[in-house]
Design an enzyme around this catalytic site. Structure first.
Site, PDB file in Angstrom:
ATOM      1  N   LYS A  29       0.834  -1.199   0.000  1.00 48.23           N
ATOM      2  CA  LYS A  29       0.000   0.000   0.000  1.00 48.23           C
ATOM      3  C   LYS A  29       0.879   1.264   0.000  1.00 48.23           C
ATOM      4  O   LYS A  29       2.089   1.181   0.248  1.00 48.23           O
ATOM      5  CB  LYS A  29      -0.925  -0.045   1.228  1.00 48.23           C
ATOM      6  CG  LYS A  29      -1.898  -1.231   1.212  1.00 48.23           C
ATOM      7  CD  LYS A  29      -2.805  -1.216   2.428  1.00 48.23           C
ATOM      8  CE  LYS A  29      -3.816  -2.354   2.379  1.00 48.23           C
ATOM      9  NZ  LYS A  29      -4.760  -2.304   3.530  1.00 48.23           N
ATOM     10  N   TYR A  69     -12.542  -2.720  -3.306  1.00 49.55           N
ATOM     11  CA  TYR A  69     -13.063  -2.844  -1.930  1.00 49.55           C
ATOM     12  C   TYR A  69     -14.589  -2.797  -1.884  1.00 49.55           C
ATOM     13  O   TYR A  69     -15.156  -2.424  -0.853  1.00 49.55           O
ATOM     14  CB  TYR A  69     -12.486  -1.725  -1.056  1.00 49.55           C
ATOM     15  CG  TYR A  69     -11.049  -1.963  -0.617  1.00 49.55           C
ATOM     16  CD1 TYR A  69     -10.690  -3.107   0.098  1.00 49.55           C
ATOM     17  CD2 TYR A  69     -10.054  -1.020  -0.878  1.00 49.55           C
ATOM     18  CE1 TYR A  69      -9.376  -3.320   0.523  1.00 49.55           C
ATOM     19  CE2 TYR A  69      -8.737  -1.229  -0.447  1.00 49.55           C
ATOM     20  CZ  TYR A  69      -8.415  -2.375   0.246  1.00 49.55           C
ATOM     21  OH  TYR A  69      -7.114  -2.578   0.680  1.00 49.55           O
ATOM     22  N   ARG A 105      -1.572 -14.780   3.466  1.00 48.47           N
ATOM     23  CA  ARG A 105      -2.411 -14.140   4.489  1.00 48.47           C
ATOM     24  C   ARG A 105      -1.778 -14.325   5.868  1.00 48.47           C
ATOM     25  O   ARG A 105      -1.758 -13.413   6.685  1.00 48.47           O
ATOM     26  CB  ARG A 105      -3.831 -14.724   4.491  1.00 48.47           C
ATOM     27  CG  ARG A 105      -4.706 -14.261   3.363  1.00 48.47           C
ATOM     28  CD  ARG A 105      -5.157 -12.819   3.471  1.00 48.47           C
ATOM     29  NE  ARG A 105      -6.106 -12.574   4.535  1.00 48.47           N
ATOM     30  CZ  ARG A 105      -6.823 -11.462   4.655  1.00 48.47           C
ATOM     31  NH1 ARG A 105      -6.697 -10.476   3.763  1.00 48.47           N
ATOM     32  NH2 ARG A 105      -7.652 -11.288   5.658  1.00 48.47           N
ATOM     33  N   THR A 111      -5.755  -8.142  10.185  1.00 50.46           N
ATOM     34  CA  THR A 111      -6.093  -6.817   9.634  1.00 50.46           C
ATOM     35  C   THR A 111      -5.598  -5.703  10.553  1.00 50.46           C
ATOM     36  O   THR A 111      -5.001  -4.724  10.110  1.00 50.46           O
ATOM     37  CB  THR A 111      -7.627  -6.710   9.452  1.00 50.46           C
ATOM     38  OG1 THR A 111      -8.054  -7.796   8.618  1.00 50.46           O
ATOM     39  CG2 THR A 111      -8.012  -5.393   8.826  1.00 50.46           C
ATOM     40  N   ARG A 122       2.511  -7.216   9.068  1.00 48.37           N
ATOM     41  CA  ARG A 122       1.797  -6.187   9.835  1.00 48.37           C
ATOM     42  C   ARG A 122       2.252  -6.172  11.299  1.00 48.37           C
ATOM     43  O   ARG A 122       2.267  -5.125  11.947  1.00 48.37           O
ATOM     44  CB  ARG A 122       0.289  -6.405   9.727  1.00 48.37           C
ATOM     45  CG  ARG A 122      -0.264  -6.030   8.336  1.00 48.37           C
ATOM     46  CD  ARG A 122      -1.683  -6.524   8.173  1.00 48.37           C
ATOM     47  NE  ARG A 122      -2.301  -6.083   6.935  1.00 48.37           N
ATOM     48  CZ  ARG A 122      -3.432  -6.595   6.457  1.00 48.37           C
ATOM     49  NH1 ARG A 122      -4.059  -7.559   7.121  1.00 48.37           N
ATOM     50  NH2 ARG A 122      -3.945  -6.150   5.329  1.00 48.37           N
ATOM     51  N   VAL A 129      -4.682   0.105  12.096  1.00 51.51           N
ATOM     52  CA  VAL A 129      -5.433  -0.632  11.067  1.00 51.51           C
ATOM     53  C   VAL A 129      -5.577   0.161   9.764  1.00 51.51           C
ATOM     54  O   VAL A 129      -5.537  -0.404   8.670  1.00 51.51           O
ATOM     55  CB  VAL A 129      -6.806  -1.104  11.612  1.00 51.51           C
ATOM     56  CG1 VAL A 129      -7.733   0.071  11.905  1.00 51.51           C
ATOM     57  CG2 VAL A 129      -7.465  -2.095  10.671  1.00 51.51           C
ATOM     58  N   ASN A 132      -2.009  -0.168   7.341  1.00 49.48           N
ATOM     59  CA  ASN A 132      -1.464  -1.508   7.616  1.00 49.48           C
ATOM     60  C   ASN A 132      -0.607  -2.084   6.484  1.00 49.48           C
ATOM     61  O   ASN A 132      -0.452  -3.291   6.353  1.00 49.48           O
ATOM     62  CB  ASN A 132      -2.576  -2.474   8.062  1.00 49.48           C
ATOM     63  CG  ASN A 132      -3.647  -2.669   7.008  1.00 49.48           C
ATOM     64  OD1 ASN A 132      -3.582  -2.073   5.941  1.00 49.48           O
ATOM     65  ND2 ASN A 132      -4.624  -3.514   7.303  1.00 49.48           N
ATOM     66  N   HIS A 135      -1.847  -5.364   1.312  1.00 46.69           N
ATOM     67  CA  HIS A 135      -3.104  -6.079   1.026  1.00 46.69           C
ATOM     68  C   HIS A 135      -2.786  -7.477   0.503  1.00 46.69           C
ATOM     69  O   HIS A 135      -1.814  -7.651  -0.237  1.00 46.69           O
ATOM     70  CB  HIS A 135      -3.919  -5.345  -0.052  1.00 46.69           C
ATOM     71  CG  HIS A 135      -5.017  -6.196  -0.615  1.00 46.69           C
ATOM     72  ND1 HIS A 135      -6.247  -6.331   0.007  1.00 46.69           N
ATOM     73  CD2 HIS A 135      -5.061  -7.023  -1.705  1.00 46.69           C
ATOM     74  CE1 HIS A 135      -6.988  -7.182  -0.689  1.00 46.69           C
ATOM     75  NE2 HIS A 135      -6.291  -7.620  -1.729  1.00 46.69           N
ATOM     76  N   GLU A 146      -9.614 -10.225  -8.053  1.00 42.13           N
ATOM     77  CA  GLU A 146      -8.693  -9.095  -7.892  1.00 42.13           C
ATOM     78  C   GLU A 146      -7.605  -9.089  -8.970  1.00 42.13           C
ATOM     79  O   GLU A 146      -7.239  -8.037  -9.489  1.00 42.13           O
ATOM     80  CB  GLU A 146      -8.085  -9.120  -6.481  1.00 42.13           C
ATOM     81  CG  GLU A 146      -9.131  -8.796  -5.425  1.00 42.13           C
ATOM     82  CD  GLU A 146      -8.665  -9.028  -3.982  1.00 42.13           C
ATOM     83  OE1 GLU A 146      -7.478  -9.352  -3.771  1.00 42.13           O
ATOM     84  OE2 GLU A 146      -9.495  -8.882  -3.074  1.00 42.13           O
TER      85      GLU A 146
HETATM   86  P1  IDP Z   1      -7.763  -7.233   5.191  1.00 42.48           P
HETATM   87  O1  IDP Z   1      -6.965  -6.162   4.467  1.00 42.48           O
HETATM   88  O2  IDP Z   1      -6.982  -7.843   6.322  1.00 42.48           O
HETATM   89  O3  IDP Z   1      -8.340  -8.268   4.255  1.00 42.48           O
HETATM   90  P2  IDP Z   1     -10.447  -6.083   5.353  1.00 42.48           P
HETATM   91  O4  IDP Z   1     -11.433  -6.328   6.450  1.00 42.48           O
HETATM   92  O5  IDP Z   1     -10.707  -6.674   4.018  1.00 42.48           O
HETATM   93  O6  IDP Z   1      -8.996  -6.514   5.905  1.00 42.48           O
HETATM   94  O7  IDP Z   1     -10.307  -4.503   5.212  1.00 42.48           O
HETATM   95  C1  IDP Z   1      -9.628  -3.941   4.110  1.00 42.48           C
HETATM   96  C2  IDP Z   1      -8.784  -2.804   4.591  1.00 42.48           C
HETATM   97  O8  IDP Z   1      -9.625  -1.796   5.130  1.00 42.48           O
HETATM   98  C3  IDP Z   1      -7.813  -3.128   5.727  1.00 42.48           C
HETATM   99  O9  IDP Z   1      -6.615  -3.751   5.290  1.00 42.48           O
HETATM  100  C4  IDP Z   1      -7.566  -1.742   6.295  1.00 42.48           C
HETATM  101  O10 IDP Z   1      -6.649  -1.011   5.467  1.00 42.48           O
HETATM  102  C5  IDP Z   1      -8.937  -1.093   6.155  1.00 42.48           C
HETATM  103  N1  IDP Z   1      -9.715  -1.195   7.380  1.00 42.48           N
HETATM  104  C6  IDP Z   1     -10.326  -2.296   7.889  1.00 42.48           C
HETATM  105  N2  IDP Z   1     -10.937  -2.007   9.053  1.00 42.48           N
HETATM  106  C7  IDP Z   1     -10.695  -0.695   9.280  1.00 42.48           C
HETATM  107  C8  IDP Z   1     -11.074   0.200  10.335  1.00 42.48           C
HETATM  108  O11 IDP Z   1     -11.737  -0.158  11.310  1.00 42.48           O
HETATM  109  N3  IDP Z   1     -10.642   1.507  10.215  1.00 42.48           N
HETATM  110  C9  IDP Z   1      -9.895   1.933   9.164  1.00 42.48           C
HETATM  111  N4  IDP Z   1      -9.520   1.128   8.170  1.00 42.48           N
HETATM  112  C10 IDP Z   1      -9.919  -0.172   8.215  1.00 42.48           C
HETATM  113 MG    MG Z   2      -9.815  -8.128   2.793  1.00 39.91          MG
END
Ligand code: IDP
Ligand code: MG
Length: 169
Positions: A29, A69, A105, A111, A122, A129, A132, A135, A146
């Site tokens: 990212k 997303y 993963r 996350t 991470r 979060v 992070n 992706h 994707e």
């Molecule tokens: P992942 O990246 O671990 O698959 P997802 O739930 O798919 O997690 O969420 C996508 C992205 O959205 C996360 O990697 C993070 O950058 C962002 N995100 C998820 N939850 C939050 C939050 O509570 N606040 C701000 N950003 C978030």
């Molecule tokens: Mg995800």
């Protein structure tokens, strides 16, 4: 040759491919790029034994990120997430190998970096979060979606890996 045929097949039929030809979409990212983590992150996947089949440095459009997303569109952080992800260059990649979705993963961590074990990307390189650094597709099905969203088939390279016999029995 098999690899080229599988790539075309996967694109035409959105087919899920598993085994040593399984693929996943990984993106470093914008915060990962700004913080000079590109080399460190690629190094981890390379040393694990996965094969890099596609990579580009790009600044993604808001439209692409909204599609990427789409499942999170009703979450309160969605707009901020799209803004953050489009705020600077990112490194989009496709990695290939046995169980690559599940294993990458695990290498990413949770996350929320606070829940990520030390030793994960991470867990080692970020604290919040919303920043992070990386992706990774969360299932073989989302990887297929994707990869076709981020890459044209001709941007993926099938190459003979001389280490294959030392990575797979
Ligand atoms: P992942 O990246 O671990 O698959 P997802 O739930 O798919 O997690 O969420 C996508 C992205 O959205 C996360 O990697 C993070 O950058 C962002 N995100 C998820 N939850 C939050 C939050 O509570 N606040 C701000 N950003 C978030
Ligand atoms: Mg995800």
């Amino acid at each position: 040759m098999i690899c080229v045929a599988l790539t075309v097949f996967a694109y035409m039929f959105q087919a899920v491919i598993t085994g040593i030809h399984e693929r996943t979409f990984i993106a470093i990212k914008p915060d990962g790029v700004q913080r000079r983590l590109v080399g460190e992150i690629i190094r981890r996947f390379e040393r694990k034994g996965f094969k890099l089949v596609g990579m580009k440095l790009m600044q993604a459009s808001e439209k692409l990120l909204r599609d990427h997303y789409i499942e999170l569109k009703d979450r309160p952080f969605y707009n901020g997430l799209v803004k953050y992800m489009s705020s600077g260059p990112l490194v989009a990649m496709v990695w290939q190998g046995l169980d690559v979705v599940k294993v990458t993963r695990a290498m990413l961590g949770e996350t929320n970096p606070a829940d990520s074990a030390p030793g994960t990307i991470r867990g080692d390189f970020c604290v919040e979060v919303g920043r992070n650094v990386i992706h990774g597709s969360d299932s073989v099905e989302s990887a297929t979606r994707e990869i076709s969203l981020w890459f044209h088939p001709e941007e993926l390279t099938c190459w003979n890996d001389c280490a294959d016999n030392w990575i797979y029995e």
